[in-house]
Design a protein around this motif. Sequence first.
Motif, PDB file in Angstrom:
ATOM      1  N   GLY A  65       0.805  -1.214   0.000  1.00  0.00           N
ATOM      2  CA  GLY A  65       0.000   0.000   0.000  1.00  0.00           C
ATOM      3  C   GLY A  65       0.837   1.263   0.000  1.00  0.00           C
ATOM      4  O   GLY A  65       0.306   2.359  -0.108  1.00  0.00           O
ATOM      5  N   ASN A  66       2.155   1.108   0.109  1.00  0.00           N
ATOM      6  CA  ASN A  66       3.042   2.262   0.166  1.00  0.00           C
ATOM      7  C   ASN A  66       4.061   2.154  -0.969  1.00  0.00           C
ATOM      8  O   ASN A  66       4.915   1.270  -0.952  1.00  0.00           O
ATOM      9  N   GLU A  67       3.976   3.050  -1.935  1.00  0.00           N
ATOM     10  CA  GLU A  67       4.901   3.000  -3.071  1.00  0.00           C
ATOM     11  C   GLU A  67       6.350   3.221  -2.650  1.00  0.00           C
ATOM     12  O   GLU A  67       7.263   2.768  -3.327  1.00  0.00           O
ATOM     13  N   GLU A  68       6.582   3.900  -1.540  1.00  0.00           N
ATOM     14  CA  GLU A  68       7.952   4.157  -1.092  1.00  0.00           C
ATOM     15  C   GLU A  68       8.662   2.893  -0.636  1.00  0.00           C
ATOM     16  O   GLU A  68       9.884   2.813  -0.694  1.00  0.00           O
ATOM     17  N   THR A  69       7.923   1.889  -0.185  1.00  0.00           N
ATOM     18  CA  THR A  69       8.549   0.664   0.321  1.00  0.00           C
ATOM     19  C   THR A  69       8.394  -0.523  -0.619  1.00  0.00           C
ATOM     20  O   THR A  69       8.892  -1.603  -0.322  1.00  0.00           O
ATOM     21  N   GLN A  70       7.736  -0.334  -1.740  1.00  0.00           N
ATOM     22  CA  GLN A  70       7.503  -1.463  -2.642  1.00  0.00           C
ATOM     23  C   GLN A  70       8.807  -1.990  -3.230  1.00  0.00           C
ATOM     24  O   GLN A  70       9.761  -1.249  -3.430  1.00  0.00           O
ATOM     25  N   LEU A  71       8.826  -3.292  -3.479  1.00  0.00           N
ATOM     26  CA  LEU A  71       9.928  -3.945  -4.187  1.00  0.00           C
ATOM     27  C   LEU A  71       9.440  -4.211  -5.591  1.00  0.00           C
ATOM     28  O   LEU A  71       8.391  -4.836  -5.783  1.00  0.00           O
ATOM     29  N   LEU A  72      10.193  -3.729  -6.572  1.00  0.00           N
ATOM     30  CA  LEU A  72       9.724  -3.756  -7.949  1.00  0.00           C
ATOM     31  C   LEU A  72      10.789  -4.290  -8.888  1.00  0.00           C
ATOM     32  O   LEU A  72      11.950  -3.880  -8.825  1.00  0.00           O
ATOM     33  N   VAL A  73      10.387  -5.217  -9.734  1.00  0.00           N
ATOM     34  CA  VAL A  73      11.182  -5.624 -10.887  1.00  0.00           C
ATOM     35  C   VAL A  73      10.311  -5.300 -12.093  1.00  0.00           C
ATOM     36  O   VAL A  73       9.192  -5.798 -12.205  1.00  0.00           O
ATOM     37  N   GLY A  74      10.815  -4.428 -12.941  1.00  0.00           N
ATOM     38  CA  GLY A  74      10.043  -3.987 -14.086  1.00  0.00           C
ATOM     39  C   GLY A  74      10.854  -4.061 -15.364  1.00  0.00           C
ATOM     40  O   GLY A  74      11.983  -4.553 -15.379  1.00  0.00           O
ATOM     41  N   GLN A  75      10.256  -3.546 -16.413  1.00  0.00           N
ATOM     42  CA  GLN A  75      10.929  -3.514 -17.705  1.00  0.00           C
ATOM     43  C   GLN A  75      10.797  -2.119 -18.290  1.00  0.00           C
ATOM     44  O   GLN A  75       9.712  -1.555 -18.338  1.00  0.00           O
ATOM     45  N   TRP A  76      11.933  -1.558 -18.732  1.00  0.00           N
ATOM     46  CA  TRP A  76      11.950  -0.330 -19.498  1.00  0.00           C
ATOM     47  C   TRP A  76      12.604  -0.663 -20.830  1.00  0.00           C
ATOM     48  O   TRP A  76      13.768  -1.059 -20.865  1.00  0.00           O
ATOM     49  N   ASP A  77      11.860  -0.566 -21.900  1.00  0.00           N
ATOM     50  CA  ASP A  77      12.351  -0.864 -23.236  1.00  0.00           C
ATOM     51  C   ASP A  77      12.894  -2.303 -23.258  1.00  0.00           C
ATOM     52  O   ASP A  77      12.153  -3.237 -23.032  1.00  0.00           O
ATOM     53  N   ASN A  78      14.195  -2.482 -23.470  1.00  0.00           N
ATOM     54  CA  ASN A  78      14.753  -3.840 -23.523  1.00  0.00           C
ATOM     55  C   ASN A  78      15.616  -4.136 -22.297  1.00  0.00           C
ATOM     56  O   ASN A  78      16.546  -4.923 -22.376  1.00  0.00           O
ATOM     57  N   ALA A  79      15.290  -3.513 -21.152  1.00  0.00           N
ATOM     58  CA  ALA A  79      16.084  -3.712 -19.936  1.00  0.00           C
ATOM     59  C   ALA A  79      15.199  -4.051 -18.742  1.00  0.00           C
ATOM     60  O   ALA A  79      14.071  -3.573 -18.625  1.00  0.00           O
ATOM     61  N   LEU A  80      15.754  -4.869 -17.853  1.00  0.00           N
ATOM     62  CA  LEU A  80      15.139  -5.170 -16.572  1.00  0.00           C
ATOM     63  C   LEU A  80      15.528  -4.059 -15.610  1.00  0.00           C
ATOM     64  O   LEU A  80      16.670  -3.599 -15.616  1.00  0.00           O
ATOM     65  N   VAL A  81      14.590  -3.624 -14.784  1.00  0.00           N
ATOM     66  CA  VAL A  81      14.834  -2.582 -13.789  1.00  0.00           C
ATOM     67  C   VAL A  81      14.518  -3.175 -12.425  1.00  0.00           C
ATOM     68  O   VAL A  81      13.449  -3.755 -12.229  1.00  0.00           O
ATOM     69  N   ILE A  82      15.459  -3.029 -11.483  1.00  0.00           N
ATOM     70  CA  ILE A  82      15.314  -3.592 -10.141  1.00  0.00           C
ATOM     71  C   ILE A  82      15.428  -2.447  -9.153  1.00  0.00           C
ATOM     72  O   ILE A  82      16.418  -1.692  -9.173  1.00  0.00           O
ATOM     73  N   MET A  83      14.434  -2.298  -8.257  1.00  0.00           N
ATOM     74  CA  MET A  83      14.440  -1.153  -7.354  1.00  0.00           C
ATOM     75  C   MET A  83      13.458  -1.323  -6.201  1.00  0.00           C
ATOM     76  O   MET A  83      12.560  -2.142  -6.259  1.00  0.00           O
ATOM     77  N   ASN A  84      13.656  -0.509  -5.173  1.00  0.00           N
ATOM     78  CA  ASN A  84      12.651  -0.261  -4.149  1.00  0.00           C
ATOM     79  C   ASN A  84      12.096   1.129  -4.430  1.00  0.00           C
ATOM     80  O   ASN A  84      12.776   1.972  -5.011  1.00  0.00           O
ATOM     81  N   GLY A  85      10.866   1.380  -4.014  1.00  0.00           N
ATOM     82  CA  GLY A  85      10.299   2.717  -4.171  1.00  0.00           C
ATOM     83  C   GLY A  85       9.606   2.929  -5.499  1.00  0.00           C
ATOM     84  O   GLY A  85       9.189   1.989  -6.157  1.00  0.00           O
ATOM     85  N   TYR A  86       9.520   4.209  -5.886  1.00  0.00           N
ATOM     86  CA  TYR A  86       8.730   4.561  -7.070  1.00  0.00           C
ATOM     87  C   TYR A  86       9.437   5.548  -7.999  1.00  0.00           C
ATOM     88  O   TYR A  86       8.795   6.283  -8.752  1.00  0.00           O
ATOM     89  N   ASP A  87      10.746   5.542  -7.990  1.00  0.00           N
ATOM     90  CA  ASP A  87      11.522   6.457  -8.839  1.00  0.00           C
ATOM     91  C   ASP A  87      11.643   5.882 -10.255  1.00  0.00           C
ATOM     92  O   ASP A  87      12.725   5.663 -10.766  1.00  0.00           O
ATOM     93  N   TYR A  88      10.500   5.650 -10.909  1.00  0.00           N
ATOM     94  CA  TYR A  88      10.466   4.992 -12.214  1.00  0.00           C
ATOM     95  C   TYR A  88      11.243   5.763 -13.272  1.00  0.00           C
ATOM     96  O   TYR A  88      11.940   5.184 -14.086  1.00  0.00           O
ATOM     97  N   GLY A  89      11.119   7.080 -13.282  1.00  0.00           N
ATOM     98  CA  GLY A  89      11.794   7.907 -14.282  1.00  0.00           C
ATOM     99  C   GLY A  89      13.194   8.318 -13.879  1.00  0.00           C
ATOM    100  O   GLY A  89      13.846   9.079 -14.587  1.00  0.00           O
ATOM    101  N   ASN A  90      13.669   7.861 -12.728  1.00  0.00           N
ATOM    102  CA  ASN A  90      15.007   8.134 -12.200  1.00  0.00           C
ATOM    103  C   ASN A  90      15.226   9.612 -11.877  1.00  0.00           C
ATOM    104  O   ASN A  90      16.347  10.092 -11.857  1.00  0.00           O
ATOM    105  N   TYR A  91      14.144  10.351 -11.604  1.00  0.00           N
ATOM    106  CA  TYR A  91      14.260  11.766 -11.270  1.00  0.00           C
ATOM    107  C   TYR A  91      14.905  11.968  -9.900  1.00  0.00           C
ATOM    108  O   TYR A  91      15.619  12.940  -9.689  1.00  0.00           O
ATOM    109  N   ARG A  92      14.660  11.054  -8.976  1.00  0.00           N
ATOM    110  CA  ARG A  92      15.200  11.174  -7.618  1.00  0.00           C
ATOM    111  C   ARG A  92      16.589  10.544  -7.491  1.00  0.00           C
ATOM    112  O   ARG A  92      17.215  10.645  -6.461  1.00  0.00           O
TER     113      ARG A  92
END
Length: 172
Positions: free
Chosen positions: A66-93
Amino acid sequence: KNWDNKNYAVRDDGQGLIFTNLSVAFTEPGLYFDTDFSDGFTLEMQLKPVIPKYPSFSFIFLLWDGNEETQLLVGQWDNALVIMNGYDYGNYRREPKIYMPFPESDDFLNIRICSDENGTRAYIDNELIRENSKLELSLPVEENKTRLILGNSSKGTNSWNGTISRLAISEG
């Protein structure tokens, strides 16, 4: 919307769960782990991504309480895997994360992500591809709220296209 339509449903072809536009698979809130993973954890997935025609961010694996700041996320951007905690999807932070390019392959990829106090290491088919000593992943464990979501975000707005045939989380 017709959620039974083959364009929206998660399908199983005997080799894994196939995700297409708007697909999602999830557990109810209350997912818990019988260990505290204090020495770190390993996340293993066997998947076959579809490389999108136009780059977009999509969610493959999400542990969310329920909290995007603590979420564990494995996603895909274009042809790459992205591994992170939180919600900095665009890498602005500029929060620590790993971007790992997918090799060109029509086969399933064996992904292994190992995280502990020394950082995070990401492997494809047992070959170390990327590591980040500043990224120590954590699992969200808000009691009675954590859920596993596959193939989409918690809001259903970041669907992933591909197949997941294996998923495991273990100690160390």
